[in-house]
Design a protein around this motif. Structure first.
Motif, PDB file in Angstrom:
ATOM      1  N   GLY A  25       0.839  -1.642 -11.415  1.00 52.41           N
ATOM      2  CA  GLY A  25       0.223  -0.392 -11.860  1.00 52.41           C
ATOM      3  C   GLY A  25      -0.858   0.074 -10.901  1.00 52.41           C
ATOM      4  N   GLN A  26      -1.658  -0.862 -10.411  1.00 50.79           N
ATOM      5  CA  GLN A  26      -2.691  -0.521  -9.422  1.00 50.79           C
ATOM      6  C   GLN A  26      -2.056  -0.041  -8.126  1.00 50.79           C
ATOM      7  N   THR A  27      -0.911  -0.588  -7.785  1.00 47.56           N
ATOM      8  CA  THR A  27      -0.192  -0.144  -6.585  1.00 47.56           C
ATOM      9  C   THR A  27       0.242   1.310  -6.743  1.00 47.56           C
ATOM     10  N   ALA A  28       0.784   1.665  -7.905  1.00 44.29           N
ATOM     11  CA  ALA A  28       1.178   3.060  -8.150  1.00 44.29           C
ATOM     12  C   ALA A  28      -0.038   3.975  -8.067  1.00 44.29           C
ATOM     13  N   ASP A  29      -1.160   3.548  -8.628  1.00 40.71           N
ATOM     14  CA  ASP A  29      -2.390   4.346  -8.573  1.00 40.71           C
ATOM     15  C   ASP A  29      -2.867   4.512  -7.129  1.00 40.71           C
ATOM     16  N   ALA A  30      -2.830   3.439  -6.360  1.00 44.72           N
ATOM     17  CA  ALA A  30      -3.261   3.502  -4.959  1.00 44.72           C
ATOM     18  C   ALA A  30      -2.327   4.401  -4.147  1.00 44.72           C
ATOM     19  N   LEU A  31      -1.025   4.314  -4.409  1.00 39.94           N
ATOM     20  CA  LEU A  31      -0.071   5.185  -3.714  1.00 39.94           C
ATOM     21  C   LEU A  31      -0.313   6.650  -4.071  1.00 39.94           C
ATOM     22  N   SER A  32      -0.634   6.925  -5.332  1.00 43.85           N
ATOM     23  CA  SER A  32      -0.943   8.300  -5.744  1.00 43.85           C
ATOM     24  C   SER A  32      -2.137   8.837  -4.965  1.00 43.85           C
ATOM     25  N   ALA A  33      -3.181   8.034  -4.870  1.00 40.63           N
ATOM     26  CA  ALA A  33      -4.378   8.452  -4.138  1.00 40.63           C
ATOM     27  C   ALA A  33      -4.081   8.598  -2.648  1.00 40.63           C
ATOM     28  N   TYR A  34      -3.361   7.661  -2.085  1.00 39.77           N
ATOM     29  CA  TYR A  34      -3.072   7.664  -0.654  1.00 39.77           C
ATOM     30  C   TYR A  34      -2.182   8.843  -0.267  1.00 39.77           C
ATOM     31  N   MET A  35      -1.154   9.100  -1.087  1.00 40.27           N
ATOM     32  CA  MET A  35      -0.186  10.149  -0.762  1.00 40.27           C
ATOM     33  C   MET A  35      -0.629  11.524  -1.251  1.00 40.27           C
ATOM     34  N   GLY A  36      -1.616  11.575  -2.132  1.00 38.73           N
ATOM     35  CA  GLY A  36      -2.082  12.850  -2.640  1.00 38.73           C
ATOM     36  C   GLY A  36      -1.118  13.502  -3.619  1.00 38.73           C
ATOM     37  N   CYS A  37      -0.315  12.699  -4.283  1.00 35.79           N
ATOM     38  CA  CYS A  37       0.636  13.197  -5.283  1.00 35.79           C
ATOM     39  C   CYS A  37       0.846  12.105  -6.325  1.00 35.79           C
ATOM     40  N   VAL A  38       1.472  12.456  -7.431  1.00 35.20           N
ATOM     41  CA  VAL A  38       1.672  11.504  -8.512  1.00 35.20           C
ATOM     42  C   VAL A  38       2.808  10.546  -8.164  1.00 35.20           C
ATOM     43  N   VAL A  39       2.484   9.250  -8.148  1.00 38.54           N
ATOM     44  CA  VAL A  39       3.493   8.208  -7.983  1.00 38.54           C
ATOM     45  C   VAL A  39       3.551   7.436  -9.295  1.00 38.54           C
ATOM     46  N   LEU A  40       4.737   7.381  -9.879  1.00 38.34           N
ATOM     47  CA  LEU A  40       4.937   6.691 -11.141  1.00 38.34           C
ATOM     48  C   LEU A  40       5.573   5.331 -10.901  1.00 38.34           C
ATOM     49  N   ALA A  41       5.266   4.393 -11.780  1.00 39.43           N
ATOM     50  CA  ALA A  41       5.882   3.062 -11.760  1.00 39.43           C
ATOM     51  C   ALA A  41       6.383   2.788 -13.178  1.00 39.43           C
ATOM     52  N   GLU A  42       7.660   2.421 -13.281  1.00 37.60           N
ATOM     53  CA  GLU A  42       8.266   2.172 -14.581  1.00 37.60           C
ATOM     54  C   GLU A  42       8.996   0.837 -14.565  1.00 37.60           C
ATOM     55  N   VAL A  43       8.814   0.064 -15.635  1.00 37.51           N
ATOM     56  CA  VAL A  43       9.471  -1.227 -15.779  1.00 37.51           C
ATOM     57  C   VAL A  43      10.810  -1.014 -16.466  1.00 37.51           C
ATOM     58  N   GLY A  44      11.813  -1.677 -15.956  1.00 32.71           N
ATOM     59  CA  GLY A  44      13.136  -1.665 -16.573  1.00 32.71           C
ATOM     60  C   GLY A  44      13.776  -3.019 -16.387  1.00 32.71           C
TER      61      GLY A  44
END
Length: 176
Positions: A25-44
């Motif tokens: 989840g922290q990785t998705a948050d960091a990617l969102s901040a780094y890329m400047g767009c919403v990055v989602l992470a979903e468990v399946g």
């Protein structure tokens, strides 16, 4: 005598731990901040193994005729989303997203975690999860000699989001 119901959940040995889910989840948050767009992470899960997919949420007006972009639907009422979800409520319904990469668990201790590319092919594998993530999520070391000198006035406990060295996959890696 009736047959016991078949479980739709993966076996406990092929499930992410709570700590790993927080890290993803922290990785998705960091990617969102780094890329400047919403990055989602979903468990399946697939068969008996959990996976986590990372994808960039596409804007409603965003044109994506590029055939190289793999579109996936993420979110919805039953989705297991990780992180802050870029400030959107992914439980409202599925979002059209551009697939970035995924991490799946395996039974092999030497390749416990595998990273899959946009074609579902194994991109990388490692015995530990942190080796496959694009950011270091460790706390910075505190220099005790500067304990009384807080010249910037920032008392936050932010994680150190330094990029991994060149041997690890990074956000600018064109293969994801």
């Amino acid at each position: 005598m009736s047959t016991p119901p078949v479980s739709t959940h993966p076996s406990p040995t092929l499930r992410f731990t709570d700590a790993e889910l927080v890290m993803l989840g922290q990785t998705a948050d960091a990617l969102s901040a780094y890329m400047g767009c919403v990055v989602l992470a979903e468990v399946g899960h697939h068969e008996d193994s959990e996976w986590v997919i990372f994808a960039r949420a596409l804007g409603e007006d965003e044109e994506t005729d590029d055939q190289s972009v793999l579109h996936v639907q993420m979110g919805g009422s039953n989705a297991r989303m990780l992180g802050q979800q870029g400030g959107i409520d992914a439980s409202d319904g599925p979002f059209d997203c551009a697939f970035l990469w995924a991490i799946e668990l395996t039974e092999d201790p030497e390749e416990r975690y595998i990273r899959l590319d946009e074609e579902g092919e194994i991109f990388d594998a490692a015995p530990d999860l942190i080796s496959l993530l694009p950011f270091s999520l460790s706390e910075p070391e505190i220099d005790d000699s500067d304990e009384d000198d807080d010249s910037d006035g920032d008392d936050s406990d932010d994680c150190d989001l330094d990029l991994l060295d060149a041997s690890g996959p990074g956000p600018n890696d064109t293969r994801h």
